[in-house]
Design a protein around this motif. Structure first.
Motif, mmCIF file in Angstrom:
data_model
loop_
_atom_site.group_PDB
_atom_site.id
_atom_site.type_symbol
_atom_site.label_atom_id
_atom_site.label_comp_id
_atom_site.label_asym_id
_atom_site.label_seq_id
_atom_site.Cartn_x
_atom_site.Cartn_y
_atom_site.Cartn_z
ATOM 1 N N UNK A 102 0.831 -1.193 0.000
ATOM 2 C CA UNK A 102 0.000 0.000 0.000
ATOM 3 C C UNK A 102 0.870 1.249 0.000
ATOM 4 N N UNK A 103 0.411 2.212 -0.751
ATOM 5 C CA UNK A 103 0.912 3.578 -0.711
ATOM 6 C C UNK A 103 -0.249 4.432 -1.191
ATOM 7 N N UNK A 104 -0.081 5.722 -1.277
ATOM 8 C CA UNK A 104 -1.219 6.578 -1.621
ATOM 9 C C UNK A 104 -1.742 6.271 -3.022
ATOM 10 N N UNK A 105 -0.843 5.965 -3.970
ATOM 11 C CA UNK A 105 -1.281 5.630 -5.323
ATOM 12 C C UNK A 105 -2.096 4.340 -5.323
ATOM 13 N N UNK A 106 -1.582 3.302 -4.678
ATOM 14 C CA UNK A 106 -2.271 2.008 -4.619
ATOM 15 C C UNK A 106 -3.631 2.170 -3.960
ATOM 16 N N UNK A 107 -3.677 2.856 -2.851
ATOM 17 C CA UNK A 107 -4.932 3.030 -2.130
ATOM 18 C C UNK A 107 -5.966 3.771 -2.977
ATOM 19 N N UNK A 133 -8.528 -6.635 10.590
ATOM 20 C CA UNK A 133 -8.010 -5.489 11.349
ATOM 21 C C UNK A 133 -6.761 -4.905 10.678
ATOM 22 N N UNK A 134 -5.910 -5.761 10.108
ATOM 23 C CA UNK A 134 -4.730 -5.275 9.392
ATOM 24 C C UNK A 134 -5.137 -4.557 8.106
ATOM 25 N N UNK A 138 -4.138 -0.834 7.104
ATOM 26 C CA UNK A 138 -3.286 -0.650 5.936
ATOM 27 C C UNK A 138 -3.907 0.245 4.877
ATOM 28 N N UNK A 139 -5.209 0.099 4.675
ATOM 29 C CA UNK A 139 -5.892 0.853 3.620
ATOM 30 C C UNK A 139 -6.816 1.896 4.219
#
Length: 169
Positions: A102-107, A133-134, A138-139
Motif C-alpha cells: 500500500x501507498x497513496x497511489x495504490x490506495x 483489522x490489518x 493498511x488501507x
C-alpha cells in the motif's frame, strides 16, 4: 471446528458462489495466512466461471497496479493502457490475488477500481494475507468500508498446506 471441517465450509461457499454468480452476490474477500488455500480457491472459482463463459481477469495485485500505473503515467502506448484499464473495469469477474502493498497511489487506485466495479455491478474477488483489522490499518477507511459492506468475507484458517504436504512427502 477442525481445520478440515472449516475448509469444507469454505469450499461449499465457493461452489455456491460460482454456481449462483451473479445472482447471489458479486464479490468475495479471502483472508488468511500463507498457504491456507486462498489462491487455490480463487482459481477454482475462476475455472467455474470461465466454463460458464463469464469473462474473468486474474491478476496479482502487483500486475494490477502496474497496469494502473502505466495508464496513469503513460508508460505504455495510450491506447493499450486505456484498453487494459477498461477491461479491468468491465470484465464480469476481476480477481486480485495477494493484495498486500500500500501507498497513496495504490490506495486511491484500489478505491477507484472497487468503487467503479460495484457501481457497474461487476464481481471482484480479492485474496490477502492481511486480517480484517490489518486491512483496516493498511488501507483507507473508504477502501475498507466498500469491501466490508459489499463483499462476502471468507477467512481461512490453518497451517500452511504446502508445508504440510512437504512434511508428508
Amino acid at each position: 471446528m477442525t481445520e478440515r471441517a472449516y475448509m469444507d465450509v469454505g469450499v461449499r461457499q465457493c461452489r455456491e458462489f460460482a454456481q449462483q454468480y451473479p445472482a447471489k452476490g458479486n464479490s468475495i474477500l479471502f483472508t488468511g495466512g500463507t498457504g491456507v488455500g486462498k489462491t487455490f480457491l480463487t482459481n477454482c472459482i475462476a475455472k467455474e466461471l470461465i466454463d460458464r463463459c463469464i469473462s474473468v481477469i486474474y491478476l496479482s495485485s502487483n500486475e494490477l497496479f502496474e497496469i494502473f500505473s502505466k495508464n496513469k503515467f503513460g508508460r505504455e502506448s495510450e491506447e493499450d493502457a486505456e484498453e487494459s484499464y477498461r477491461y479491468i473495469l468491465e470484465c464480469d469477474m476481476l480477481i486480485i490475488d495477494d493484495l498486500e502493498l500500500n501507498n497513496s497511489f495504490v490506495s486511491s487506485q484500489l478505491f477507484y477500481c472497487i468503487n467503479e466495479r460495484i457501481g457497474r455491478k461487476k464481481g471482484t474477488i480479492i485474496s490477502t494475507n492481511l486480517s480484517m483489522s490489518m486491512l483496516k490499518d493498511t488501507y483507507s477507511d473508504r477502501v475498507t468500508s466498500r469491501i466490508m459492506s459489499n463483499y462476502r468475507v471468507i477467512p481461512l484458517y490453518g497451517a500452511d498446506i504446502r508445508m504440510k504436504k512437504r512434511v508428508f512427502a
